[in-house]
Design a protein around this motif. Sequence first.
Motif, PDB file in Angstrom:
ATOM      1  N   VAL A  93       1.277  -1.026  -0.200  1.00 42.59           N
ATOM      2  CA  VAL A  93      -0.193  -0.593  -0.093  1.00 42.59           C
ATOM      3  C   VAL A  93       0.418   1.175   0.028  1.00 42.59           C
ATOM      4  O   VAL A  93       0.773   1.942  -0.679  1.00 42.59           O
ATOM      5  N   ARG A  94       2.274   0.679   0.761  1.00 47.35           N
ATOM      6  CA  ARG A  94       3.183   2.136   1.012  1.00 47.35           C
ATOM      7  C   ARG A  94       3.329   3.061  -0.579  1.00 47.35           C
ATOM      8  O   ARG A  94       3.334   3.907  -0.488  1.00 47.35           O
TER       9      ARG A  94
ATOM     10  N   VAL B   9       1.011   3.647  -2.665  1.00 44.87           N
ATOM     11  CA  VAL B   9       0.519   5.796  -2.519  1.00 44.87           C
ATOM     12  C   VAL B   9       1.665   6.818  -2.618  1.00 44.87           C
ATOM     13  O   VAL B   9       1.607   7.455  -3.775  1.00 44.87           O
TER      14      VAL B   9
ATOM     15  N   PRO C 103      -5.357  13.958   1.267  1.00 43.28           N
ATOM     16  CA  PRO C 103      -6.102  12.053   1.339  1.00 43.28           C
ATOM     17  C   PRO C 103      -7.088  11.625   0.864  1.00 43.28           C
ATOM     18  O   PRO C 103      -7.047  10.781   0.170  1.00 43.28           O
TER      19      PRO C 103
ATOM     20  N   LEU D 153      -6.100  10.298  -2.704  1.00 42.70           N
ATOM     21  CA  LEU D 153      -5.904   8.886  -2.794  1.00 42.70           C
ATOM     22  C   LEU D 153      -6.588   7.985  -1.901  1.00 42.70           C
ATOM     23  O   LEU D 153      -6.279   7.179  -2.907  1.00 42.70           O
ATOM     24  N   VAL D 154      -7.558   8.068  -0.890  1.00 36.80           N
ATOM     25  CA  VAL D 154      -7.645   7.113  -1.392  1.00 36.80           C
ATOM     26  C   VAL D 154      -9.086   6.546  -2.014  1.00 36.80           C
ATOM     27  O   VAL D 154      -9.517   5.639  -2.464  1.00 36.80           O
TER      28      VAL D 154
ATOM     29  N   VAL E 218      -8.159   2.654  -0.599  1.00 36.34           N
ATOM     30  CA  VAL E 218      -7.546   2.156   0.686  1.00 36.34           C
ATOM     31  C   VAL E 218      -8.684   3.661   2.070  1.00 36.34           C
ATOM     32  O   VAL E 218      -8.989   4.112   1.544  1.00 36.34           O
TER      33      VAL E 218
ATOM     34  N   LEU F  90      -4.988   4.629   5.152  1.00 40.73           N
ATOM     35  CA  LEU F  90      -3.218   5.330   4.506  1.00 40.73           C
ATOM     36  C   LEU F  90      -3.570   6.399   5.304  1.00 40.73           C
ATOM     37  O   LEU F  90      -2.059   7.082   4.953  1.00 40.73           O
ATOM     38  N   SER F  91      -3.484   7.407   6.470  1.00 40.89           N
ATOM     39  CA  SER F  91      -3.484   8.367   7.366  1.00 40.89           C
ATOM     40  C   SER F  91      -2.459   7.241   8.026  1.00 40.89           C
ATOM     41  O   SER F  91      -0.949   8.014   8.241  1.00 40.89           O
TER      42      SER F  91
ATOM     43  N   HIS G 236      -0.124   4.821   6.817  1.00 46.66           N
ATOM     44  CA  HIS G 236       0.855   4.259   5.653  1.00 46.66           C
ATOM     45  C   HIS G 236       1.276   6.264   5.761  1.00 46.66           C
ATOM     46  O   HIS G 236       2.815   6.225   4.917  1.00 46.66           O
ATOM     47  N   LEU G 237       1.035   7.659   5.124  1.00 49.00           N
ATOM     48  CA  LEU G 237       1.505   8.104   5.007  1.00 49.00           C
ATOM     49  C   LEU G 237       2.460   8.761   5.720  1.00 49.00           C
ATOM     50  O   LEU G 237       2.978   9.249   5.811  1.00 49.00           O
TER      51      LEU G 237
END
Length: 107
Positions: free
Chosen positions: A17-18, A21, A35, A38-39, A44, A49-50, A52-53
């Motif tokens: 996932v990272r 992203v 975000p 990106l979602v 994801v 997501l938070s 991974h960011l």
Amino acid sequence: MNSEAVVRSLAALAQPVRLQVFRCLVVAGPGGLTPGALVEAIGVPATGLSFHLKELTHAGLVSQERQGRNLIYRAAFDQMSALLGYLTDNCCEGEPCLPSSTAVCAC
């Protein structure tokens, strides 16, 4: 770039996932993405997501900027270039490296 930063960057990218992203942010270019965008792009959940960011930001691969009420995330192209430079410093026994083909990157 020192070896500790290289390991931190590679560890951050060593998760599907990272990596996805980061690739989306690279494709988005200097304008970056929110975000929410990106979602929508990778599907994801926002809570995941938070996390991974945060990991990508900690590794220095992503920067965050507040614009009004929005957060904008951008790929840190200087860090990406430094990582690629570190990885290729000793490749091809000092000879110029030629890519065998040009790959197309998509989110």
